[in-house]
Scaffold this motif. Structure first.
Motif, PDB file in Angstrom:
ATOM      1  N   SER A 136       2.148  -5.028   7.730  1.00 17.86           N
ATOM      2  CA  SER A 136       1.889  -4.219   6.531  1.00 17.86           C
ATOM      3  C   SER A 136       3.170  -3.905   5.774  1.00 17.86           C
ATOM      4  O   SER A 136       4.202  -3.586   6.369  1.00 17.86           O
ATOM      5  CB  SER A 136       1.226  -2.892   6.919  1.00 17.86           C
ATOM      6  OG  SER A 136      -0.020  -3.106   7.515  1.00 17.86           O
ATOM      7  N   GLN A 140       0.829  -1.196   0.000  1.00 19.34           N
ATOM      8  CA  GLN A 140       0.000   0.000   0.000  1.00 19.34           C
ATOM      9  C   GLN A 140       0.869   1.253   0.000  1.00 19.34           C
ATOM     10  O   GLN A 140       2.077   1.182   0.178  1.00 19.34           O
ATOM     11  CB  GLN A 140      -0.911  -0.017   1.228  1.00 19.34           C
ATOM     12  CG  GLN A 140      -1.846  -1.213   1.240  1.00 19.34           C
ATOM     13  CD  GLN A 140      -2.636  -1.293   2.523  1.00 19.34           C
ATOM     14  OE1 GLN A 140      -2.092  -1.152   3.613  1.00 19.34           O
ATOM     15  NE2 GLN A 140      -3.932  -1.506   2.402  1.00 19.34           N
ATOM     16  N   PHE A 158       4.341  -1.196   2.954  1.00 23.18           N
ATOM     17  CA  PHE A 158       3.822   0.035   2.355  1.00 23.18           C
ATOM     18  C   PHE A 158       4.945   1.006   2.043  1.00 23.18           C
ATOM     19  O   PHE A 158       6.086   0.845   2.487  1.00 23.18           O
ATOM     20  CB  PHE A 158       2.776   0.682   3.271  1.00 23.18           C
ATOM     21  CG  PHE A 158       3.278   1.143   4.614  1.00 23.18           C
ATOM     22  CD1 PHE A 158       3.576   2.479   4.826  1.00 23.18           C
ATOM     23  CD2 PHE A 158       3.431   0.246   5.662  1.00 23.18           C
ATOM     24  CE1 PHE A 158       4.027   2.912   6.060  1.00 23.18           C
ATOM     25  CE2 PHE A 158       3.871   0.672   6.912  1.00 23.18           C
ATOM     26  CZ  PHE A 158       4.164   2.002   7.112  1.00 23.18           C
ATOM     27  N   PRO A 209      -1.002   1.265   9.726  1.00 19.26           N
ATOM     28  CA  PRO A 209      -0.445  -0.032   9.325  1.00 19.26           C
ATOM     29  C   PRO A 209      -0.367  -1.006  10.498  1.00 19.26           C
ATOM     30  O   PRO A 209      -0.257  -0.596  11.653  1.00 19.26           O
ATOM     31  CB  PRO A 209       0.952   0.332   8.835  1.00 19.26           C
ATOM     32  CG  PRO A 209       1.304   1.556   9.615  1.00 19.26           C
ATOM     33  CD  PRO A 209       0.009   2.312   9.799  1.00 19.26           C
ATOM     34  N   SER A 210      -0.425  -2.257  10.164  1.00 19.23           N
ATOM     35  CA  SER A 210      -0.198  -3.293  11.181  1.00 19.23           C
ATOM     36  C   SER A 210       1.283  -3.666  11.133  1.00 19.23           C
ATOM     37  O   SER A 210       2.024  -3.214  10.258  1.00 19.23           O
ATOM     38  CB  SER A 210      -1.064  -4.516  10.886  1.00 19.23           C
ATOM     39  OG  SER A 210      -0.578  -5.184   9.736  1.00 19.23           O
ATOM     40  N   TYR A 247      -3.515   6.638   7.834  1.00 21.32           N
ATOM     41  CA  TYR A 247      -3.148   5.263   7.503  1.00 21.32           C
ATOM     42  C   TYR A 247      -2.641   4.602   8.777  1.00 21.32           C
ATOM     43  O   TYR A 247      -1.771   5.134   9.453  1.00 21.32           O
ATOM     44  CB  TYR A 247      -2.055   5.243   6.417  1.00 21.32           C
ATOM     45  CG  TYR A 247      -1.594   3.851   6.054  1.00 21.32           C
ATOM     46  CD1 TYR A 247      -2.425   2.989   5.358  1.00 21.32           C
ATOM     47  CD2 TYR A 247      -0.338   3.403   6.415  1.00 21.32           C
ATOM     48  CE1 TYR A 247      -2.011   1.710   5.019  1.00 21.32           C
ATOM     49  CE2 TYR A 247       0.093   2.121   6.091  1.00 21.32           C
ATOM     50  CZ  TYR A 247      -0.752   1.278   5.392  1.00 21.32           C
ATOM     51  OH  TYR A 247      -0.352   0.009   5.068  1.00 21.32           O
TER      52      TYR A 247
END
Length: 143
Positions: free
Chosen positions: A41, A27, A43, A37-38, A35
């Motif tokens: 994630s 992403q 990105f 994120p985990s 945003y």
């Protein structure tokens, strides 16, 4: 006071970053967009920075030379192969190589230097592979 050239430059750089086709599952975190994120994630975070402008017109009637940099941070989970993050960074580097010209609303934003890949940064949950893209925008000179 409003600076339409600054807005146009910001938009040109952001649109160019958004036009880059990210691989599946990755992403993009654009500036000003929430945003969350985990830890898993993958990105790319986009930052657009303006440095000091340069005035070259003694009459002050022609706008300044604007310059700055765009930072694309490839954010990769610690549990994933970091070599893939470097590969994505290299693809971004190629997309914004020296000679790239971005056009928007009559302005040209130039990338005259190859992007700089910085040292790997280790965070709590992610590795960061920073890529710095220096840009310059010359004023429109009346004919």
């Amino acid at each position: 006071m409003s600076d339409p050239a600054r807005k146009t430059i910001f938009q040109a750089l952001l649109l160019a970053a958004q036009a880059f086709p990210l691989p599946s599952g990755i992403q993009r975190a654009d500036p000003g967009v929430t945003y969350a994120p985990s830890a898993e994630s993958k990105f790319v975070s986009v930052e657009i920075h303006f440095n000091r402008s340069i005035r070259t017109d003694l009459s002050q009637e022609i706008g300044p030379i604007r310059q700055g940099f765009m930072r694309l941070n490839v954010m990769w989970p610690k549990k994933s192969a970091i070599v893939d993050a470097h590969d994505l960074s290299a693809q971004l580097e190629d997309a914004f190589k020296a000679g790239t010209k971005l056009y928007r609303n009559g302005l040209q934003v130039r990338i005259d230097e190859d992007p700089e890949a910085s040292s790997l940064i280790t965070g709590d949950t992610h590795y960061t592979v920073p890529l710095t893209i220096r840009w310059v925008c010359y004023p429109t000179v009346p004919a």
